[in-house]
Write a protein that holds these residues in place. Structure first.
Motif, PDB file in Angstrom:
ATOM      1  N   UNK A  74       0.583  -1.189   0.039  1.00  0.00           N
ATOM      2  CA  UNK A  74      -0.162  -0.078  -0.048  1.00  0.00           C
ATOM      3  C   UNK A  74       0.845   1.331  -0.216  1.00  0.00           C
ATOM      4  N   UNK A  75       0.118   2.296  -0.304  1.00  0.00           N
ATOM      5  CA  UNK A  75       1.192   3.439  -0.265  1.00  0.00           C
ATOM      6  C   UNK A  75       0.730   4.591   0.761  1.00  0.00           C
ATOM      7  N   UNK A  76      -0.231   4.098   1.741  1.00  0.00           N
ATOM      8  CA  UNK A  76      -0.883   5.254   2.858  1.00  0.00           C
ATOM      9  C   UNK A  76      -0.922   4.816   3.879  1.00  0.00           C
ATOM     10  N   UNK A  77      -0.566   3.637   4.358  1.00  0.00           N
ATOM     11  CA  UNK A  77      -0.485   2.898   5.765  1.00  0.00           C
ATOM     12  C   UNK A  77      -1.809   2.974   6.182  1.00  0.00           C
ATOM     13  N   UNK A  78      -2.900   2.843   5.277  1.00  0.00           N
ATOM     14  CA  UNK A  78      -4.239   2.775   5.566  1.00  0.00           C
ATOM     15  C   UNK A  78      -4.662   0.996   5.870  1.00  0.00           C
ATOM     16  N   UNK A  79      -4.002   0.327   5.230  1.00  0.00           N
ATOM     17  CA  UNK A  79      -4.175  -0.986   4.971  1.00  0.00           C
ATOM     18  C   UNK A  79      -3.650  -2.158   6.096  1.00  0.00           C
ATOM     19  N   UNK A  80      -3.132  -1.190   7.166  1.00  0.00           N
ATOM     20  CA  UNK A  80      -2.520  -1.751   8.262  1.00  0.00           C
ATOM     21  C   UNK A  80      -3.692  -2.340   9.153  1.00  0.00           C
ATOM     22  N   UNK A  81      -3.499  -3.410   9.576  1.00  0.00           N
ATOM     23  CA  UNK A  81      -4.545  -4.163  10.622  1.00  0.00           C
ATOM     24  C   UNK A  81      -4.793  -3.315  11.847  1.00  0.00           C
ATOM     25  N   UNK A  82      -3.616  -2.642  12.127  1.00  0.00           N
ATOM     26  CA  UNK A  82      -3.782  -1.923  13.531  1.00  0.00           C
ATOM     27  C   UNK A  82      -4.150  -0.321  13.290  1.00  0.00           C
ATOM     28  N   UNK A  83      -4.948   0.030  12.346  1.00  0.00           N
ATOM     29  CA  UNK A  83      -5.268   1.267  12.012  1.00  0.00           C
ATOM     30  C   UNK A  83      -4.480   2.212  11.264  1.00  0.00           C
ATOM     31  N   UNK A  84      -5.095   3.191  10.824  1.00  0.00           N
ATOM     32  CA  UNK A  84      -4.304   4.176   9.961  1.00  0.00           C
ATOM     33  C   UNK A  84      -3.284   5.205  10.675  1.00  0.00           C
ATOM     34  N   UNK A  85      -2.385   5.414  10.257  1.00  0.00           N
ATOM     35  CA  UNK A  85      -1.292   6.528  10.950  1.00  0.00           C
ATOM     36  C   UNK A  85      -1.651   7.810  10.131  1.00  0.00           C
ATOM     37  N   UNK A  86      -1.685   8.836  10.915  1.00  0.00           N
ATOM     38  CA  UNK A  86      -1.990  10.177  10.753  1.00  0.00           C
ATOM     39  C   UNK A  86      -0.969  11.094  10.225  1.00  0.00           C
ATOM     40  N   UNK A  87      -0.597  11.783   9.118  1.00  0.00           N
ATOM     41  CA  UNK A  87       0.297  12.528   8.788  1.00  0.00           C
ATOM     42  C   UNK A  87       0.500  13.673   9.728  1.00  0.00           C
ATOM     43  N   UNK A  88       1.800  13.663  10.648  1.00  0.00           N
ATOM     44  CA  UNK A  88       2.054  14.903  11.498  1.00  0.00           C
ATOM     45  C   UNK A  88       2.208  16.088  10.680  1.00  0.00           C
ATOM     46  N   UNK A  89       2.542  15.952   9.511  1.00  0.00           N
ATOM     47  CA  UNK A  89       2.848  17.280   8.790  1.00  0.00           C
ATOM     48  C   UNK A  89       1.593  17.740   7.938  1.00  0.00           C
ATOM     49  N   UNK A  90       0.491  16.940   8.073  1.00  0.00           N
ATOM     50  CA  UNK A  90      -0.359  17.514   7.281  1.00  0.00           C
ATOM     51  C   UNK A  90      -1.747  16.829   7.852  1.00  0.00           C
ATOM     52  N   UNK A  91      -2.257  17.300   9.175  1.00  0.00           N
ATOM     53  CA  UNK A  91      -3.139  16.903  10.018  1.00  0.00           C
ATOM     54  C   UNK A  91      -4.521  16.248   9.066  1.00  0.00           C
ATOM     55  N   UNK A  92      -4.977  15.076   9.290  1.00  0.00           N
ATOM     56  CA  UNK A  92      -6.297  14.674   8.536  1.00  0.00           C
ATOM     57  C   UNK A  92      -6.041  13.906   6.990  1.00  0.00           C
ATOM     58  N   UNK A  93      -4.674  13.731   7.174  1.00  0.00           N
ATOM     59  CA  UNK A  93      -4.177  13.374   5.586  1.00  0.00           C
ATOM     60  C   UNK A  93      -3.388  12.177   5.916  1.00  0.00           C
ATOM     61  N   UNK A  94      -3.021  11.499   4.808  1.00  0.00           N
ATOM     62  CA  UNK A  94      -2.198   9.986   5.042  1.00  0.00           C
ATOM     63  C   UNK A  94      -0.741  10.533   4.971  1.00  0.00           C
ATOM     64  N   UNK A  95       0.035   9.556   5.837  1.00  0.00           N
ATOM     65  CA  UNK A  95       1.384  10.010   5.668  1.00  0.00           C
ATOM     66  C   UNK A  95       1.945   9.209   4.509  1.00  0.00           C
ATOM     67  N   UNK A  96       1.485   8.477   3.699  1.00  0.00           N
ATOM     68  CA  UNK A  96       2.085   7.772   2.603  1.00  0.00           C
ATOM     69  C   UNK A  96       2.190   6.472   3.115  1.00  0.00           C
ATOM     70  N   UNK A  97       3.121   5.668   2.383  1.00  0.00           N
ATOM     71  CA  UNK A  97       3.305   4.203   2.689  1.00  0.00           C
ATOM     72  C   UNK A  97       4.106   3.609   1.701  1.00  0.00           C
ATOM     73  N   UNK A  98       4.542   2.305   1.950  1.00  0.00           N
ATOM     74  CA  UNK A  98       3.888   1.714   3.252  1.00  0.00           C
ATOM     75  C   UNK A  98       4.744   1.977   4.483  1.00  0.00           C
ATOM     76  N   UNK A  99       5.955   2.785   4.471  1.00  0.00           N
ATOM     77  CA  UNK A  99       6.674   2.852   5.734  1.00  0.00           C
ATOM     78  C   UNK A  99       6.004   4.155   6.454  1.00  0.00           C
ATOM     79  N   UNK A 100       4.609   4.271   6.451  1.00  0.00           N
ATOM     80  CA  UNK A 100       4.155   5.505   6.871  1.00  0.00           C
ATOM     81  C   UNK A 100       4.238   5.800   8.216  1.00  0.00           C
TER      82      UNK A 100
END
Lengths: 92, 431
Positions: free
Chosen positions: B87-113
């Motif tokens: 994945x490219x957003x860290x949203x497919x994690x079974x442990x929930x999505x990570x939020x982007x600290x530099x852009x609140x409400x947005x994905x941090x990218x992935x897979x190493x989000x």
């Protein structure tokens, strides 16, 4: 959508080969998505045949006995073990 | 170690909060580091972002983990990631999505989000990620930090949960180019436990290359990777090129015809390798304990239904399909031809320029929850990063600026073992 041959039955067949159970709604959803993705992959047809020299070489070495994992360590994550062995389901 | 003991950090950057102290001295002494959760840590659970490995506790360290600990770094946690790095957003994690600290409400990218978010949020000084098709550079760009994908074989993959062996490399993330380069110095070099490693990074001093000296350097902008990018992103990228030019670099344009087929080739190869690699998850040696009944095949299929999320199933199935009788030549063989073509195109381009450049990502970070519905659209977001993996080359993503506060990354690509050159160029971009 393409006229890709992948329908829900084909998805179930591949899932069976890959040993992944799928319910019918997942198979329907995957069939629609696979049609789009495989249609996109079709463009690989335009790629010419390319001669390439593989960069990888065989790496050989003599066998050496080293310390490995203990039996306990190797079995530590198994859901079921018996007498120091992994325990799996019956084969048939 | 249980699966629910970790208090969530502010951005859900970590799957597991666990501390492993490093040696007292070494080049990384006093630094903290986040380790992507697909890297084995002795005695600390390693989930790979998957329910399949919820309780998995490795009995040994990955080589890169040993190296950072021996160099003095202290691990502060196992970083969240897309499930099995798919994945490219860290949203497919079974442990929930990570939020982007530099852009609140947005994905941090992935897979190493989680790795990028941990650095961006100041939870760790440094991080390790893995990059199979952009998984270090993508989150580095989206979180406004630096990330390096090394030349194939520069860094050991021993102890990394395999996704697509022929494409993936471990890479560093940090706030500065010099810190990322220093971490690369620590992790690179041959490893007898990974026969694909080479001695390209054996006596490296990459950190010293972060000297910002680009006088006389030729930079080829890959026009094919500009065309698909958003206008705002291209504008920001262009500003970083102007900056390089002002510092004495020569900017030219390059076009590589093969890149049109890179995303197709990447996904066919990655999915094919994944379908084989992930066959090991059968619920016998590790995996969830299910109540499934039936014979080996039936129980195996039930465990895999329960343990894998939708994106992982999608890739396993598509990979199985691409390798199955009647389709192998149509998909896998053509993808290998495309891969060889991409390599040749890069080789010829490097006869004329020192580094190649493009925006790292063609878009700004999407909003959380916005992009998972259409897998093909997500795959296309990888257009600028996957060619580098197909060609086994090194590349770095360095912050180029922002679009309305949303980070944009500049990707600099080097020839095989050209790490010093891309580090030097990137250090001039961040000046």
């Amino acid at each position: 959508m393409s006229d890709s041959p992948v329908d829900a039955d084909e998805v179930q067949h591949v899932a069976d080969l890959a040993r992944v159970d799928l319910d019918d709604s997942d198979a329907d959803e995957f069939a629609a998505q696979f049609a789009d993705i495989l249609d996109y992959f079709e463009a690989l047809d335009e790629v010419p045949e390319v001669d390439s020299d593989p960069e990888l070489v065989n790496v050989m070495r003599a066998d050496e006995v080293e310390e490995g994992l203990s039996q306990d360590e190797a079995l530590r994550n198994a859901p079921e073990t018996e007498d120091g062995f992994f325990k799996g389901p019956s084969v048939s | 170690m249980s699966s629910d003991h970790s208090p969530k950090d502010d951005h859900n950057a970590f799957v597991t909060n666990a501390r492993i102290e490093g040696d007292d001295d070494g080049p990384l002494a006093g630094r903290t580091i986040a380790i992507k959760d697909n890297m084995s840590t002795d005695g600390v659970r390693t989930t790979c972002g998957s329910a399949m490995l919820d309780d998995y506790v490795p009995p040994y360290n990955a080589t890169v983990v040993d190296r950072v600990l021996n160099a003095g770094a202290t691990m502060v946690g196992k970083a969240n990631m897309d499930e099995f790095a798919m994945g490219g957003t860290t949203e497919t994690s079974a442990f929930g999505a990570t939020e982007n600290p530099a852009a609140p409400g947005r994905v941090p990218g992935g897979s190493s989000g989680g790795s990028a978010a941990a650095v961006a949020a100041g939870e760790a000084d440094l991080a390790l990620g893995s990059d199979t098709g952009g998984s270090v550079r993508n989150p580095a760009a989206f979180c406004g930090v630096v990330g390096i994908k090394p030349t194939y074989g520069l860094v050991s993959r021993y102890g990394i949960v395999a996704y697509a062996n022929s494409l993936e490399q471990v890479g560093p993330l940090a706030n500065t180019v010099e810190d990322a380069a220093l971490l690369l110095d620590v992790i690179s070099g041959p490893d007898p436990n990974d026969a694909t490693t080479n001695d390209g990074g054996a006596d490296s001093d990459y950190a010293a290359a972060a000297d910002g000296d680009v006088d006389g350097l030729t930079v080829g902008v890959i026009t094919d990777l500009i065309e698909g990018a958003d206008d705002d992103v291209v504008e920001t990228f262009q500003a970083s090129l102007d900056d390089l030019e002002a510092q004495g670099a020569e900017i030219t344009e390059v076009s590589l015809d093969s890149l049109e087929h890179a995303v197709q080739a990447y996904y066919v190869i990655a999915m094919s390798e994944a379908s084989s690699n992930l066959a090991r998850f059968d619920g016998v040696r590790y995996g969830p304990d299910t109540d499934a009944e039936g014979n080996w095949n039936e129980q195996f299929a039930a465990v895999r239904e329960e343990g894998f999320g939708p994106e992982v199933k999608r890739r396993i199935l598509l990979g199985t399909y691409a390798l199955s009788a009647g389709y192998h030549d149509k998909y896998y063989k053509k993808a290998q031809d495309a891969r060889a073509w991409v390599k040749q195109d890069f080789d010829s381009a490097f006869e004329d320029v020192d580094v190649l450049a493009s925006p790292t990502m063609p878009v700004v970070p999407p909003k959380l929850g916005e992009s998972l519905d259409d897998p093909l659209q997500l795959y296309l977001m990888d257009a600028n990063t996957v060619p580098v993996n197909l060609a086994n080359l090194p590349a770095i993503s360095v912050p180029a600026g922002d679009v309305d506060g949303l980070p944009v990354g500049c990707q600099l690509i080097g020839p095989k073992f050209g790490e010093e050159t891309i580090i030097r160029a990137a250090s001039a971009v961040e000046n």
